[in-house]
Design an enzyme around this catalytic site. Structure first.
Site, PDB file in Angstrom:
ATOM      1  CG  ASP A  21      -2.003  -0.843   1.087  1.00 51.88           C
ATOM      2  OD1 ASP A  21      -2.355  -1.264   0.065  1.00 51.88           O
ATOM      3  OD2 ASP A  21      -2.753  -0.996   2.199  1.00 51.88           O
TER       4      ASP A  21
ATOM      5  CG  ASP B 289      -4.569   0.045   5.246  1.00 53.06           C
ATOM      6  OD1 ASP B 289      -5.423  -0.332   4.446  1.00 53.06           O
ATOM      7  OD2 ASP B 289      -4.256   0.954   5.434  1.00 53.06           O
TER       8      ASP B 289
ATOM      9  CG  ASP C 289      -6.461  -4.179   1.617  1.00 51.90           C
ATOM     10  OD1 ASP C 289      -6.887  -4.002   0.653  1.00 51.90           O
ATOM     11  OD2 ASP C 289      -5.882  -3.148   2.488  1.00 51.90           O
TER      12      ASP C 289
END
Length: 1235
Positions: A461, A782, A786
């Site tokens: 990310d 997070d 996901d």
């Protein structure tokens, strides 16, 4: 956990029922039964019994907005009455149980039996003196009385060393278990939750939550306790963990306010009053059942003891009715648990298991050979050469000999079997996990640590991982002006400013706040969503305060909230104005919100029309320049609605449209200073870093350049989600692996990606076959969405600070500081685990090879192993337990990141290691055999060869044993390096455990040799002989340098040796991953066989039929039977034709029958079974019978059961093959038509 606690609990409940009612307005039992209701009946019950949620809060002495004051006495009282929010864990195995388990080892059992027999026989003396001599060589030389008495020593010593081995093993298991529990509790403590106490919002560890707390719940939380919703915005819960239903359940105060522990918040936010914690919550009840259930079973097993304590009975009674309601659930959970625990076998463990099995087989062969040769030699020598008769009274002596041979055989086996391997893996992993905690990696699954060492790709990310996640607004466009710095409030029109401040203050989660800094001069603390914190920071920079506005419009007064999710990419809040009309504030990704704007505020705060061409200009002049500087752009807008008639709020597409833009802000999220270096070391280590982000493509590209993920002038891809999907999907919208294979190798940045894209990318890279090694992918995540990608990846990293509970649940490792450089540490530790195991293997195999060959050849030539059973066990202890401790605890060095990752199917034993093993083996064997056959002449001592049965230990054999151990000790230092490095002492003092073990072993060896005496078959040695032993041991270090000088390229055969193991390994690669490929091959094979059998079978049946017709009705009975078979075969054939047709039709009718990722992602559950091509297996009956119902209108044969069986077999024919088997021209077809 014991039923005791429960029964006490219930007994207490009965007693305290009255007191409870006095202290609080409701008892545990009332609340428990309340939480078992769902939906409307729950609403009715709360309304009737408690006069609504407010009434319930009153009874629990708490305020729906401010919570209870939180005085310590009050907390203790609540804990006493309603219980604590902990579910007592299952009791760990006791040390005794672990000892018992260690004793189950087969080789140890064999040794124990042999030792006992040896003990028993050593006390037997044959009657009469004269007979003794006539037993010939068996008695072997006159024995002193004293020595004959010490015959029992060997048996006793073996037993003692078995006890040592068992205790060490048990202790290791016990400490491992303890570490693991410590880890678990650490993971549990990490989970914090927001509650309101005394009108303050505080973060509490989950275990401190009590009944009556007001908990703030938000998107991505795992609910820690049961509760009733007080106020909610757009709340959706995934209750699959309790009900198994995958659809998200909408929760609202007037329809279904019941929130259950252990369920996940998938969308929205809200507040709930906690009504049940710990064992009384719904999850707790199930856990209690699991605990009680397993214990009951165990008790039943214990010979059905009837004297169950009465309390247990009571508890069981209490549990029974619940069990029937929820038992199925727990059973399923158990099954799931079992199946998941079976799966967890990592690549390394797979390779090691195979290796251990291969070595074990070789060892078994050698030990069997040793025993056979010894026995044969003895028999031939005694009974054939010397022509001694077998005397009955001598039998025990002969048996004693045979037992001795047997013990030698078993010790060869014990030394050959590397039982230290699993131990080394466990120690290495446990040690690494403990140390990784210090490097901010909280490992949830042990094998993830080692998989990380093989990682070839990391999909990371951007926000919070590569950047600091401290958002600040640095530019804004408002009133037709682009400000490069935050403007003074005086320069803006009051109307625009008022709208902007209200839009930001109201349309953000009320849990998001900016608090004063902890220390003087530090930055203000940002609590909650970081993007919202950035916007609130803008309000403060504009010299305004958001809190008074929030106080004026508290959360309860918000009319409707459309919470942020990955589909909307925006958040909107509706409020009711004083004149009865409505106003909606909206904020979100700039290009998405601007699309929905039809007006924009001008420099005096009036709205003017905003045309499509203005939008394009805005994107070019404002948004792209901001994004190219790496800023995240957010658009803030609003819209007014009339109050009469009230708009339909559920019609989202019309509501979130026709907006008026207030401003566009550029938010900076600076790159973490340590990230560029970390990414550089990843690239050096052969790991590709890809950025997968929801941000816009220009921002993502700018940050990627700052991080060093992409370098100008390289050939790489930066694309957004839309373009990615266009490239990887075919005309029907299905994902195709060939297309992904064209994209992923060059892809470095994927922007504006949805969770689906992330999952598709990860799956695509993992399933790719373009590279010779399968890619090993790590993913960071997070958000709740996901989950699928984290589950699919080989290693999933969840963020410890910003991560939601759902993400943490799906992950393998939690990054406690959310920092990318911690991932690099994980890679280092993972490679270190692999190397530690290799070091141990190199050492272990050298000892194995040498010990086995020495024992075997020694036994064959001298009828006695030069290394005695007890000595072998000591060597075994050194090399298994101690060496695994010493070599598995080497700390990692930066050098580990200088090499490329090992592939998944690289053999465990590299060519350098093979060279070392063979080289050192040769050295040791030469030394030992020299000592064995000419040692007595060199040292001028008595020869120890061909000693009689209970003869005293000889100096000769003691020197051999001592030299052997010394060589192992110095070779242990050599084993520290496995890549052919010269300096084996490099960093040796960084590992205190290693030094301690080497010196400790040396000290114990001195004690054994000097004072071991008869049990260890040792004779004390003089200093000179000791010096010789140590000198020969030191030779190992010199010889190590010689071996290192031999280039691998000269030793071609070694490479072949390495490859051999590789071939063995590759099918084992990973039991979960490559099953499919194996299955396809097997299915093809099986299908071929089935077709053959079926063809034969059918011809046979038809010949039968023809015969039946020929024979006519002459044999009535047989005819009837055969006729029946003919009808079955006929229906069989009709069915085959039908199946063929149906499969053709199916192909024509359903173009998109292939389950595409897209289809499944529309129901994003977390249990993702990878979409496998639908190849019917042999027993694929259900779905085929359905097809048959569709396509066949003919009556089937009367024999229904046969039918089902036949159909199952028939339908597996592949269409192409069935065409071949009964095409119009085939002989089978002509037979069918004739039929």
């Amino acid at each position: 956990m014991g039923d005791m606690s429960n029964s006490d609990f219930y007994a207490k409940n009965q007693r305290n029922e009255e007191n409870h009612a006095a202290a609080f307005g409701c008892s545990v039992m009332e609340l428990r039964s309340l939480m078992e209701l769902r939906g409307p009946e729950a609403v009715v019950k709360i309304q009737e019994d408690y006069a609504g949620v407010e009434g319930l809060c009153k009874r629990l002495k708490t305020s729906p907005t401010e919570g209870f004051p939180g005085a310590q006495t009050d907390l203790d009282k609540r804990k006493e009455i309603f219980g604590k929010n902990v579910i007592p864990p299952k009791t760990p195995k006791t040390f005794q149980e672990l000892v018992w388990e260690a004793l189950q080892d087969v080789t140890l059992i064999i040794l124990e039996i042999a030792a006992l027999i040896s003990l028993g026989l050593s006390f037997y003396h044959p009657p009469g003196e004269s007979d003794g001599e006539s037993c010939g060589a068996a008695e072997g030389g006159a024995e002193d009385e004293g020595e004959a008495d010490t015959g029992w020593m060997e048996g006793a010593a073996i037993l003692l060393s078995v006890v040592c081995v068992v205790l060490v093993t048990a202790f290791n298991d016990w400490s491992k278990e303890k570490q693991f529990r410590g880890l678990q509790s650490r993971i549990e403590q990490e989970q914090k939750f927001q509650v309101v106490r005394g009108s303050q919002v505080i973060q509490l560890p989950v275990s401190d939550i009590v009944v009556g707390d007001i908990a703030q719940i938000k998107y991505g939380d795992l609910l820690p306790a049961d509760g009733v919703l007080i106020q909610g915005n757009d709340l959706q819960i995934d209750e699959s963990s309790l009900t198994g239903e995958s659809d998200h359940v909408k929760k609202c105060v007037d329809k279904d306010p019941m929130l259950l522990s252990g369920t996940h918040v998938m969308e929205g936010s809200g507040r709930m009053v906690v009504t049940a914690v710990g064992v009384n919550s719904q999850t707790g009840i199930i856990f209690t059942l699991l605990g009680a259930g397993t214990e009951e079973e165990e008790k039943k097993e214990k010979k059905g003891k009837k004297d169950l304590k009465k309390q247990d009975g009571a508890a069981a009674m209490e549990m029974q009715p619940l069990k029937s309601a929820e038992g199925g659930e727990s059973d399923e959970k158990e099954k799931k648990k079992r199946s998941s625990s079976k799966k967890e076998k990592s690549v390394l463990q797979g390779k090691l298991t195979r290796l251990a099995v291969q070595i074990g087989k070789a060892g078994l062969l050698m030990s069997a050979l040793t025993v056979i040769i010894l026995v044969l030699y003895f028999c031939i020598d005694n009974f054939v050469m010397q022509k001694n008769p077998w005397m009955p009274e001598c039998t025990p002596i002969y048996i004693q000999y045979f037992v001795k041979f047997f013990i030698i055989g078993v010790t060869v086996l014990v030394v050959a079997v590397p039982e230290g391997l699993p131990l080394a893996v466990t120690i290495s992993l446990a040690y690494s996990v403990k140390k990784m905690m210090k490097d901010n990696n909280l490992v949830r699954h042990l094998d993830a640590c080692e998989t990380m060492g093989n990682a070839t790709a990391i999909c990371s990310d951007k926000t919070g991982t590569l950047t600091t996640n401290r958002m600040t607004v640095v530019q804004c466009y408002i009133g037709d002006v682009h400000y490069k710095e935050i403007p003074e409030p005086g320069t803006l029109s009051p109307k625009s400013l008022e709208l902007l401040v209200n839009a930001i203050s109201i349309n953000s989660a009320y849990t998001t706040k900016i608090l004063p800094p902890d220390k003087e001069g530090a930055l203000p603390k940002q609590v909650g969503n970081k993007t919202e914190c950035g916007l609130l920071g803008l309000v403060i920079d504009l010299k305004r305060d958001y809190q008074p506005i929030r106080n004026q419009i508290p959360e309860e007064k918000l009319y409707k909230v459309y919470t942020f999710n990955s589909v909307r990419k925006s958040m909107s809040t509706v409020i009711k104005l004083s004149d009865g009309s409505f106003r909606m504030y909206s904020k979100g990704a700039s290009e998405i919100v601007l699309k929905k704007c039809s007006n924009i505020l001008n420099d005096v705060g009036e709205s003017r029309v905003f045309r499509p061409r203005d939008k394009d200009e805005m994107v070019k002049k404002v948004i792209e320049p901001m994004a190219c500087e790496g800023l995240r752009t957010i658009c803030v807008a609003y819209r007014n609605f009339s109050g009469d008639p009230e708009p339909s709020w559920d019609d989202e597409s019309n509501i979130l449209n026709d907006l008026t833009a207030i401003c566009i802000v550029g938010i900076e999220d600076p790159v973490r200073p340590e990230v560029p270096d970390a990414i550089k070391s990843c690239q050096r280590a052969g790991i590709t870093v890809r950025m997968v982000t929801g941000d816009n493509i220009n921002t993502a590209r700018a940050i990627a350049i700052k991080c060093g993920i992409i370098h100008p002038g390289e050939d790489f891809l930066c694309i957004d989600g839309k373009e990615f999907n266009r490239r990887i999907r075919n005309e029907k919208g299905e994902v195709e692996q060939e297309r992904i294979d064209k994209v992923w190798p060059k892809l470095r940045v994927l922007a504006r990606s949805s969770p689906t894209d992330k999952h598709t990318l990860v799956k695509g890279i993992i399933d790719s076959t373009t590279t010779d090694q399968r890619q090993v992918v790590a993913v960071t995540g997070d958000g709740t969405n996901d989950g699928p990608a984290l589950k699919k990846a080989d290693v999933g990293f969840a963020m410890g600070i910003a991560g939601t509970d759902v993400a943490k649940e799906a992950s393998d490792i939690i990054l406690t500081d959310d920092n990318f450089s911690s991932i690099v540490k994980a890679v280092m530790w993972g490679r270190n685990v692999y190397d530690s195991i290799s070091k141990f293997l190199q050492f272990q195999l050298t000892v194995n090879v040498v010990a086995v060959i020495v024992a075997f050849t020694g036994a064959c030539i001298t009828q006695d192993s030069p290394l005695k059973a007890v000595q072998m066990l000591w060597v075994n202890l050194i090399m298994d337990t101690f060496a695994s401790l010493a070599l598995a605890t080497e700390p990692p060095t930066e050098a580990l990141l200088q090499r490329k990752p090992y592939g998944r199917n690289k053999p465990l034993i590299s060519s350098t290691m093979t060279k070392n093993i063979l080289g050192h083996g040769v050295y040791q064997l030469i030394i030992i055999f020299t000592l064995l056959f000419v040692g007595e002449r060199i040292f001028d001592i008595d020869s120890g060869r061909n000693a009689p049965l209970h003869s005293p230990p000889s100096e000769h054999y003691t020197i051999i044993f001592n030299t052997f151990v010394m060589m192992q000790l110095f070779n242990e230092i050599n084993a520290r390096k496995i890549h052919g490095e010269r300096n084996v002492f490099d960093g040796i003092f960084r590992n205190p455990i290693f030094c301690t073990i080497v010196f400790g072993t040396f000290a114990v060896q001195i004690v054994i040799v000097q004072f071991g005496g008869k049990p260890f078959s040792c004779q004390p040695l003089t200093l000179e002989k000791w010096m010789w032993c140590v000198f020969l041991g030191l030779g190992e270090l010199v010889w190590g340098q010689v071996i290192a000088s031999v280039p691998n390229s000269k030793l071609r055969f070694l490479r072949r040796a390495g490859q051999l193991t590789q071939k063995d390994e590759s099918p084992e690669e990973d039991p979960n991953e490559d099953n499919e490929e194996i299955d396809h091959a097997e299915r093809e094979l099986r299908r071929g066989q089935i077709l053959w059998f079926r063809g034969l079978n059918r011809i046979q049946t038809q010949i039968d039929v023809v015969n039946t017709f020929k024979s006519g009705t002459s044999f009535q009975g047989a005819g009837a039977l055969r006729r029946q078979s003919s009808t079955t075969s006929q229906t069989q054939d009709i069915r085959v034709v039908n199946a063929f047709r149906s499969s053709l039709y199916e192909g024509l009718e359903k173009p998109d029958s292939r389950s595409s990722i897209h289809n499944f992602m529309t129901h994003p559950e977390f249990r993702i079974e990878d979409s496998t091509p639908n190849i019917p297996l042999i027993d694929d009956t259900d779905d085929d019978s359905a097809r048959r119902m569709k396509y066949s209108s003919q009556p089937t044969s009367p024999n229904k059961n046969n039918n089902a069986i036949d159909s199952g077999i028939n339908l597996t024919i592949d269409t192409s093959k069935s065409a071949a088997s009964s095409g119009p021209a085939s002989p089978l077809h002509s037979l069918e038509t004739s039929l």
